[in-house]
Design an enzyme around this catalytic site. Structure first.
Site, mmCIF file in Angstrom:
data_model
loop_
_atom_site.group_PDB
_atom_site.id
_atom_site.type_symbol
_atom_site.label_atom_id
_atom_site.label_comp_id
_atom_site.label_asym_id
_atom_site.label_seq_id
_atom_site.Cartn_x
_atom_site.Cartn_y
_atom_site.Cartn_z
ATOM 1 N N LYS A 137 -33.163 -6.286 -20.939
ATOM 2 C CA LYS A 137 -33.326 -4.891 -20.522
ATOM 3 C C LYS A 137 -33.363 -3.937 -21.702
ATOM 4 O O LYS A 137 -34.178 -3.014 -21.732
ATOM 5 C CB LYS A 137 -32.204 -4.487 -19.552
ATOM 6 C CG LYS A 137 -32.394 -5.100 -18.174
ATOM 7 C CD LYS A 137 -31.438 -4.516 -17.159
ATOM 8 C CE LYS A 137 -31.570 -5.249 -15.822
ATOM 9 N NZ LYS A 137 -30.503 -4.905 -14.889
ATOM 10 N N LYS B 96 -38.379 -14.804 -11.118
ATOM 11 C CA LYS B 96 -37.584 -14.472 -9.939
ATOM 12 C C LYS B 96 -38.094 -13.194 -9.266
ATOM 13 O O LYS B 96 -38.661 -12.318 -9.919
ATOM 14 C CB LYS B 96 -36.106 -14.309 -10.318
ATOM 15 C CG LYS B 96 -35.822 -13.070 -11.140
ATOM 16 C CD LYS B 96 -34.328 -12.783 -11.278
ATOM 17 C CE LYS B 96 -34.130 -11.523 -12.128
ATOM 18 N NZ LYS B 96 -32.758 -11.160 -12.393
ATOM 19 N N LYS C 157 -36.265 -6.503 -8.096
ATOM 20 C CA LYS C 157 -36.564 -5.107 -7.788
ATOM 21 C C LYS C 157 -37.194 -4.407 -8.993
ATOM 22 O O LYS C 157 -38.126 -3.633 -8.853
ATOM 23 C CB LYS C 157 -35.248 -4.421 -7.428
ATOM 24 C CG LYS C 157 -35.422 -3.121 -6.742
ATOM 25 C CD LYS C 157 -35.567 -3.307 -5.260
ATOM 26 C CE LYS C 157 -35.791 -1.941 -4.635
ATOM 27 N NZ LYS C 157 -35.907 -2.018 -3.194
HETATM 28 P P1 TYM Z 1 -27.749 -7.583 -8.247
HETATM 29 O O1 TYM Z 1 -27.451 -6.331 -7.506
HETATM 30 O O2 TYM Z 1 -28.854 -7.557 -9.240
HETATM 31 O O3 TYM Z 1 -28.080 -8.729 -7.219
HETATM 32 C C1 TYM Z 1 -27.248 -9.003 -6.100
HETATM 33 C C2 TYM Z 1 -27.200 -10.510 -5.863
HETATM 34 O O4 TYM Z 1 -28.504 -11.002 -5.554
HETATM 35 C C3 TYM Z 1 -28.781 -12.126 -6.395
HETATM 36 N N1 TYM Z 1 -30.238 -12.183 -6.623
HETATM 37 C C4 TYM Z 1 -30.989 -13.264 -6.417
HETATM 38 N N2 TYM Z 1 -30.691 -14.487 -5.964
HETATM 39 C C5 TYM Z 1 -31.704 -15.380 -5.848
HETATM 40 N N3 TYM Z 1 -32.988 -15.085 -6.138
HETATM 41 C C6 TYM Z 1 -33.342 -13.869 -6.607
HETATM 42 N N4 TYM Z 1 -34.621 -13.581 -6.894
HETATM 43 C C7 TYM Z 1 -32.318 -12.892 -6.759
HETATM 44 N N5 TYM Z 1 -32.303 -11.591 -7.191
HETATM 45 C C8 TYM Z 1 -31.025 -11.183 -7.108
HETATM 46 C C9 TYM Z 1 -27.994 -11.848 -7.660
HETATM 47 O O5 TYM Z 1 -27.775 -13.032 -8.397
HETATM 48 C C10 TYM Z 1 -26.713 -11.268 -7.102
HETATM 49 O O6 TYM Z 1 -25.814 -12.269 -6.709
HETATM 50 N N6 TYM Z 1 -24.191 -7.755 -11.755
HETATM 51 C C11 TYM Z 1 -24.472 -8.020 -10.354
HETATM 52 C C12 TYM Z 1 -23.555 -7.274 -9.401
HETATM 53 C C13 TYM Z 1 -22.092 -7.437 -9.650
HETATM 54 C C14 TYM Z 1 -21.289 -8.554 -9.304
HETATM 55 C C15 TYM Z 1 -19.967 -8.190 -9.697
HETATM 56 C C16 TYM Z 1 -21.555 -9.785 -8.718
HETATM 57 C C17 TYM Z 1 -21.274 -6.504 -10.203
HETATM 58 N N7 TYM Z 1 -20.008 -6.954 -10.230
HETATM 59 C C18 TYM Z 1 -18.912 -9.078 -9.507
HETATM 60 C C19 TYM Z 1 -20.486 -10.656 -8.547
HETATM 61 C C20 TYM Z 1 -19.188 -10.317 -8.926
HETATM 62 C C21 TYM Z 1 -25.885 -7.580 -10.051
HETATM 63 O O7 TYM Z 1 -26.419 -6.716 -10.690
HETATM 64 O O8 TYM Z 1 -26.420 -8.155 -8.930
#
Ligand code: TYM
Length: 333
Positions: A112, A195, A198
């Site tokens: 990023k 993947k 968004k």
């Molecule tokens: P975020 O908001 O980007 O995504 C939320 C969840 O969706 C999963 N995900 C996917 N899984 C499979 N295929 C895909 N194409 C795909 N795109 C997204 C992500 O792996 C995630 O599980 N940093 C994290 C949020 C977070 C978090 C935490 C998670 C903040 N604190 C503590 C676990 C524990 C994030 O930005 O996810």
């Protein structure tokens, strides 16, 4: 009951199918067997500038969608990250335990910040993983259901938990990532080598769960496949078809082999038509339920306030222990 914790960023519009299949679906299942804490990480969403009204609306929309997807406030604790100040308080301690180089090696940060350029990259983007580590440790969670793209952050969490325990005595369980192989990564419909995302996917490559069902069907029907005609799961040679089979299999419970048999001798068109119907049948009630939760903001806020209260009870106790262990002078109680 073992404890699970996970979070999701509030995004403009809606969650996508990768979020649901890769993470939220597991959250729904785990609330039956685990002491489950799930949150909308509104603070994490601020690493890039956000319009205040939009951020507020996105956070409520995110919570409404999680409820629509099947989270039940009777079975899990659902809350907004910013309602539990202990996350950011623990985050500071985590930052002081994390090496600069260690943080600089996080691939999401590298990707990023390379795209944005350092002048447009906030310090918050750099310390983002420390806040995520704190999110997990403040609940002393055992398991963290996420998609594959979060694995490195989970590894950092394990490292920091061990480091803290080593330095100050046993305090945190070392949490495991919970990443079912089949749905660990859902791919972009237009570019099945990357993947579904968004921020990176073209609109046609991503199934937004609140899209018009007609739009959703169209996107599935125009998914990129290959020039062969055989419907067979083969991640390397047939990434597009394999992705569609994964989605089909997860949403219906049918095994991959079963689907290969079912579509033997049939063309890609038949698979796509059926899958379009399966996905739209799933998103239609999801859209309706999300709207219902959004139509009653008082009820939605109550769920989130109650959740935050339950979360704080756990988080504040951990923080007190941590402050004590690291040598801060106890304040008045
Ligand atoms: P975020 O908001 O980007 O995504 C939320 C969840 O969706 C999963 N995900 C996917 N899984 C499979 N295929 C895909 N194409 C795909 N795109 C997204 C992500 O792996 C995630 O599980 N940093 C994290 C949020 C977070 C978090 C935490 C998670 C903040 N604190 C503590 C676990 C524990 C994030 O930005 O996810």
């Amino acid at each position: 009951r073992p404890r699970v914790l996970s979070g999701i960023q509030p995004t403009a519009g809606s969650f996508h199918l990768g979020n649901y299949l890769g993470a939220v679906r597991q959250w729904v299942a785990l609330q039956e067997t685990h002491d489950a804490f799930y949150m909308v990480v509104d603070l994490h969403a601020m690493t890039i500038p956000k319009d205040p009204a939009e951020l507020r609306n996105n956070s409520r929309m995110a919570a409404a969608q999680l409820l629509a997807a099947g989270l039940d406030p009777e079975r899990c604790t659902l809350f907004l990250q910013s309602h539990v100040p202990e996350h950011t308080q623990l985050s500071w301690i985590v930052e002081c335990l994390t090496g600069f180089g260690e943080a600089a090696r996080m691939t999401q940060f590298k990707d990023k910040s390379a795209k944005q350029g350092t002048d447009h990259t906030s310090v918050g983007l750099f310390t983002y993983p420390a806040l995520m580590v704190a999110d997990i440790l403040v609940y002393r969670a055992h398991q963290v259901p996420v998609g594959e793209d979060q694995r490195q952050h989970l590894e950092l969490t394990r490292t920091i938990a061990e480091r803290f325990n080593g330095r100050y005595g046993a305090t945190f369980p070392v949490p495991d990532a919970y990443i079912p192989q089949e749905t660990a990564k859902i791919y972009d419909l237009q570019d099945p080598a990357v993947k579904m995302s968004k921020s990176a996917s073209a609109p046609k490559g991503i199934i937004e769960l609140l899209d018009e069902p007609k739009t959703t069907a169209k996107k599935i029907k125009s998914a990129v496949t290959d020039t062969d005609t055989v419907i067979r799961f083969d991640r390397d040679k047939k990434p597009g078809i394999s992705n569609l089979l994964t989605i089909y299999s997860t949403l219906t419970g049918a095994g991959i082999q079963e689907l290969e048999d079912k579509y033997a001798g049939k063309g890609y068109g038949a698979l796509k038509t059926d899958l379009a119907e399966i996905v739209t049948d799933w998103v239609t009630p999801y859209r309706d339920r999300t709207r219902e939760f959004m139509d009653d903001p008082a009820a939605l806020d109550k769920i989130l306030f109650d959740g935050a209260e339950k979360a704080r009870a756990v988080a504040s106790e951990t923080l007190r222990t941590v402050y004590d262990k690291v040598g801060l002078v106890p304040g008045r109680r």
